[in-house]
Scaffold this motif. Structure first.
Motif, PDB file in Angstrom:
ATOM      1  N   LEU A  59       0.835  -0.631  -0.251  1.00 58.85           N
ATOM      2  CA  LEU A  59       0.097   0.006   0.132  1.00 58.85           C
ATOM      3  C   LEU A  59       0.624   1.402  -0.355  1.00 58.85           C
ATOM      4  N   ALA A  60       2.035   1.261   0.740  1.00 57.91           N
ATOM      5  CA  ALA A  60       2.782   2.061   0.729  1.00 57.91           C
ATOM      6  C   ALA A  60       3.738   2.930  -0.373  1.00 57.91           C
ATOM      7  N   ASN A  61       4.258   1.178  -1.421  1.00 53.88           N
ATOM      8  CA  ASN A  61       3.947   1.896  -2.760  1.00 53.88           C
ATOM      9  C   ASN A  61       3.107   2.400  -3.313  1.00 53.88           C
ATOM     10  N   LEU A  62       2.481   1.817  -3.587  1.00 54.54           N
ATOM     11  CA  LEU A  62       0.393   2.111  -4.062  1.00 54.54           C
ATOM     12  C   LEU A  62       0.606   4.391  -4.098  1.00 54.54           C
ATOM     13  N   VAL A  63       0.860   4.440  -2.259  1.00 56.79           N
ATOM     14  CA  VAL A  63      -0.178   5.297  -1.680  1.00 56.79           C
ATOM     15  C   VAL A  63       1.443   6.119  -2.681  1.00 56.79           C
ATOM     16  N   GLY A  64       2.438   6.114  -2.274  1.00 50.61           N
ATOM     17  CA  GLY A  64       3.937   6.668  -3.214  1.00 50.61           C
ATOM     18  C   GLY A  64       4.547   7.219  -1.392  1.00 50.61           C
ATOM     19  N   VAL A  65       4.187   6.562  -0.326  1.00 52.23           N
ATOM     20  CA  VAL A  65       4.941   6.310   1.028  1.00 52.23           C
ATOM     21  C   VAL A  65       5.781   5.554   0.655  1.00 52.23           C
ATOM     22  N   VAL A  66       6.985   6.466   1.234  1.00 51.36           N
ATOM     23  CA  VAL A  66       8.430   6.183   1.187  1.00 51.36           C
ATOM     24  C   VAL A  66       8.904   5.188   1.697  1.00 51.36           C
ATOM     25  N   ASN A  67       8.143   5.179   3.277  1.00 55.41           N
ATOM     26  CA  ASN A  67       9.302   4.513   4.209  1.00 55.41           C
ATOM     27  C   ASN A  67       7.276   4.236   4.963  1.00 55.41           C
ATOM     28  N   ALA A  68       7.317   2.606   4.864  1.00 56.74           N
ATOM     29  CA  ALA A  68       5.929   1.837   5.039  1.00 56.74           C
ATOM     30  C   ALA A  68       5.805   2.123   6.182  1.00 56.74           C
ATOM     31  N   THR A  69       6.715   2.173   7.126  1.00 61.69           N
ATOM     32  CA  THR A  69       6.563   2.332   8.820  1.00 61.69           C
ATOM     33  C   THR A  69       5.459   3.686   8.776  1.00 61.69           C
ATOM     34  N   ASP A  70       5.917   5.010   7.913  1.00 61.74           N
ATOM     35  CA  ASP A  70       5.222   6.391   7.998  1.00 61.74           C
ATOM     36  C   ASP A  70       3.440   6.149   7.036  1.00 61.74           C
ATOM     37  N   LEU A  71       3.278   4.985   6.882  1.00 56.95           N
ATOM     38  CA  LEU A  71       1.778   5.001   6.929  1.00 56.95           C
ATOM     39  C   LEU A  71       0.836   4.373   7.124  1.00 56.95           C
ATOM     40  N   SER A  72      -0.215   5.348   7.446  1.00 52.99           N
ATOM     41  CA  SER A  72      -1.311   5.165   8.472  1.00 52.99           C
ATOM     42  C   SER A  72      -2.412   5.175   7.873  1.00 52.99           C
ATOM     43  N   ILE A  73      -3.129   3.353   7.917  1.00 53.69           N
ATOM     44  CA  ILE A  73      -4.054   2.630   7.662  1.00 53.69           C
ATOM     45  C   ILE A  73      -5.178   2.876   8.819  1.00 53.69           C
ATOM     46  N   ARG A  74      -6.669   3.418   9.095  1.00 57.48           N
ATOM     47  CA  ARG A  74      -7.263   4.064   9.687  1.00 57.48           C
ATOM     48  C   ARG A  74      -8.379   3.787   9.351  1.00 57.48           C
ATOM     49  N   LEU A  75      -9.740   3.066   9.654  1.00 61.94           N
ATOM     50  CA  LEU A  75     -10.824   2.832   9.184  1.00 61.94           C
ATOM     51  C   LEU A  75     -11.927   3.213   9.523  1.00 61.94           C
ATOM     52  N   TYR A  76     -12.885   3.352   8.180  1.00 59.34           N
ATOM     53  CA  TYR A  76     -14.163   5.100   9.008  1.00 59.34           C
ATOM     54  C   TYR A  76     -14.955   3.683   8.989  1.00 59.34           C
ATOM     55  N   PRO A  77     -16.361   4.002   9.705  1.00 56.80           N
ATOM     56  CA  PRO A  77     -17.387   3.401   9.233  1.00 56.80           C
ATOM     57  C   PRO A  77     -18.484   3.611   8.346  1.00 56.80           C
ATOM     58  N   ASN A  78     -19.178   3.605   7.053  1.00 58.61           N
ATOM     59  CA  ASN A  78     -19.657   4.166   6.969  1.00 58.61           C
ATOM     60  C   ASN A  78     -20.736   4.604   6.680  1.00 58.61           C
ATOM     61  N   GLN A  79     -21.787   3.874   7.228  1.00 64.12           N
ATOM     62  CA  GLN A  79     -23.017   3.855   7.333  1.00 64.12           C
ATOM     63  C   GLN A  79     -23.885   2.477   6.694  1.00 64.12           C
ATOM     64  N   LEU A  80     -23.119   1.631   5.665  1.00 62.25           N
ATOM     65  CA  LEU A  80     -23.250   0.778   4.919  1.00 62.25           C
ATOM     66  C   LEU A  80     -24.140  -0.600   5.646  1.00 62.25           C
ATOM     67  N   VAL A  81     -25.367  -0.630   6.121  1.00 57.61           N
ATOM     68  CA  VAL A  81     -25.021  -2.460   7.863  1.00 57.61           C
ATOM     69  C   VAL A  81     -26.163  -3.271   6.729  1.00 57.61           C
ATOM     70  N   GLN A  82     -25.666  -4.279   6.938  1.00 55.46           N
ATOM     71  CA  GLN A  82     -26.640  -5.484   6.047  1.00 55.46           C
ATOM     72  C   GLN A  82     -26.821  -6.423   7.036  1.00 55.46           C
ATOM     73  N   GLN A  83     -28.409  -7.274   7.002  1.00 53.92           N
ATOM     74  CA  GLN A  83     -28.334  -7.245   8.505  1.00 53.92           C
ATOM     75  C   GLN A  83     -28.125  -9.345   7.706  1.00 53.92           C
ATOM     76  N   HIS A  84     -27.819  -9.732   8.494  1.00 53.37           N
ATOM     77  CA  HIS A  84     -27.980 -11.763   7.997  1.00 53.37           C
ATOM     78  C   HIS A  84     -28.093 -12.058   8.806  1.00 53.37           C
ATOM     79  N   GLY A  85     -30.052 -12.683   9.442  1.00 54.72           N
ATOM     80  CA  GLY A  85     -30.517 -12.736  10.274  1.00 54.72           C
ATOM     81  C   GLY A  85     -30.162 -12.556  11.370  1.00 54.72           C
TER      82      GLY A  85
END
Length: 334
Positions: free
Chosen positions: A238-264
């Motif tokens: 991902l760092a190579n794709l984003v263009g971040v030289v040092n992979a340890t400097d890449l922050s990956i954070r997840l955010y909810p997008n309000q899409l919810v689906q019930q399965h039982g």
């Protein structure tokens, strides 16, 4: 005036009185048995300062059914607030469209909705920005001695109700500043603890050398601490794709997008990942949210690499994590 006009429109469209429409379509389905249009016949449960006339309890102004004539209780208004947040009478998509600003003001912390006055709390970038959708009734008017204040916080599925009666004039219930400064701070801290319990931990595939470690810190979103895909450190990819030289400097954070689906009894909740270089200025030093411009930018197998889907058990705790682009599902480890 706006609510009076709305009442007339409802009567014209339905061919029934406003009171009947409210009773049949709102109060009865939600079992709001302590709410009426105009004062209830039995006043023993009411708070009536001075007397029924001076307080406005017995007022019946023609055409005011939809504006200043609703009588209710904290219990019933709490039911109404929960129904809005849970999309009890509307679809989720309708609720999401409703709980949105329609116009902003000169104050960046204040926006207008329909019929909401929206106050934004939080201290970006240290905390999430949190919108409080409020309805304030009768403050500063001479139409009785009652005031009400209802607030909803969709981001956290909570709300509050304040009802008051005074002996001189309607009470000043403009308490949103205190509410956001004190209560929201506690809500944010509580949500961090809940998120850590519900989503945090290690996830691994049963048939591949693929795993992810999810953590929650004081910043918004879920933090991906480690990311291995089929034996490869995917953070470096991902760092190579984003263009971040040092992979340890890449922050990956997840955010909810309000899409919810019930399965039982279980449910699926979608998140979006945001990839950022921790050594760069936030948003490249501009007022533009640059990171969100990269949504779906990197795709594989028809899915964005930033798409993550948690499966939750009936208690709301994650049991697995799916990454559609990598065609892998990771089971949460105890």
């Amino acid at each position: 005036m706006a609510f009076q006009l709305l009442g007339y429109i409802i009567e014209r469209r339905t061919g029934a009185s406003f009171a009947k429409v409210v009773q049949e379509r709102l109060l009865n389905p939600l079992r709001m048995n302590e709410t009426t249009v105009f004062a209830p016949k039995n006043s023993t449960m009411g708070v009536i300062p001075v007397n029924e006339t001076a307080s406005g309890w017995s007022a019946r102004t023609p055409g005011s059914e939809a504006s200043t004539s609703m009588f209710s209780s904290i219990k019933d208004l709490a039911i109404a607030g929960q129904a809005i947040l849970n999309s009890t009478l509307l679809s989720s998509s309708q609720t999401h469209r409703w709980l949105k600003p329609v116009s902003h003001t000169s104050n960046p912390k204040n926006s207008l909705g329909a019929p909401w006055i929206i106050y934004s709390g939080g201290e970006y970038p240290q905390t999430s920005m949190i919108d409080v959708y409020t309805i304030l009734s009768n403050e500063g008017t001479n139409e009785g001695l009652y005031s009400s204040y209802v607030g909803l916080v969709p981001d956290y599925d909570i709300g509050y109700v304040i009802l008051s009666a005074d002996t001189v004039s309607p009470a000043d219930l403009n308490v949103h500043a205190d509410y956001m400064q004190v209560v929201l701070e506690g809500i944010i801290k509580t949500s961090i603890n809940q998120a850590a319990q519900n989503f945090g931990g290690a996830y691994a595939a049963s048939n591949l050398n693929s795993s992810i470690t999810v953590k929650y810190d004081e910043l918004p979103g879920l933090l991906i601490e480690s990311f291995i895909s089929n034996g490869t450190d995917f953070r470096e990819t991902l760092a190579n794709l984003v263009g971040v030289v040092n992979a340890t400097d890449l922050s990956i954070r997840l955010y909810p997008n309000q899409l919810v689906q019930q399965h039982g009894s279980e449910s699926k909740r979608a998140f979006r990942a945001v990839f950022q270089d921790k050594t760069e200025l936030a948003d490249a030093g501009t007022p533009t949210c640059v990171s969100w411009l990269d949504l779906d930018k990197f795709q594989y197998a028809g899915h964005g690499l930033d798409e993550f889907i948690f499966t939750l058990n009936p208690e709301g705790k994650a049991i697995s994590l799916e990454i559609p682009a990598l065609e892998v599902t990771l089971e949460r480890k105890a």
